[in-house]
Design a protein around this motif. Structure first.
Motif: not given
Length: 158
Positions: A32-36, A69-77, A126-133, A139-143
């Motif tokens: 997340x930091x490197x993308x920023x 996007x985050x505020x839409x999911x949760x104001x506190x987050x 043994x499972x694929x990363x969620x973002x492949x789906x 964006x969910x990983x950090x929160x």
């Protein structure tokens, strides 16, 4: 069930292994930091703030869009993530000042090594990363990590 809880539950499905979760606690914030950091390198006007450093217009736009996007999911987050993203922007600014035209190398190295760690963790899991789906899981990983901290402090995230 609230949308944020559905997303956390779905994300958690591929993050059950302790080693994979530990790797995520390290690698997700670094990615997340490197993308920023990458965004901060896009040529654009900057605002210089006392005690903060500088932040580009492009970075501000990115932070605002992600925050919405985050505020839409949760104001506190959303509010906590604004603070976290601005803190990350401050560290990206420090790297940009310290290493100037070579700062992109640091962002690339951290980004690549962190993704290697992520994929290694998912290999153990043994499972694929969620973002492949669904890309929104990037964006969910950090929160998802943040929600564990809030639970530990007995704070509701919505």
């Amino acid at each position: 069930m609230r949308k944020i809880d559905q997303l956390f539950n779905e994300y958690a499905e591929s993050h059950q292994n302790h080693t994979n979760k530990t790797i995520h606690w390290i690698c997700v914030p670094l990615i997340f930091w490197s993308i920023l950091g990458f965004i901060s390198l896009i040529p654009a006007p900057h605002f210089f703030l006392k005690y903060f450093g500088a932040i580009s217009v492009v970075s501000i736009v990115a932070v605002v869009l992600v925050t919405l996007y985050y505020l839409k999911l949760s104001w506190r987050i959303g509010l906590i993530m604004i603070f976290i993203m601005l803190l990350m922007e401050h560290f990206a600014y420090f790297i940009n000042v310290k290493f100037q035209y070579q700062s992109w190398i640091i962002f690339v190295v951290i980004f690549v090594l962190s993704w290697i760690g992520q994929f290694y963790g998912h290999k153990i899991e043994g499972k694929k990363p969620s973002f492949l789906k669904d890309l929104q899981f990037l964006l969910i990983g950090p929160i998802w990590l943040l929600h564990f901290i809030l639970k530990k402090w007995n704070l509701k995230y919505s």
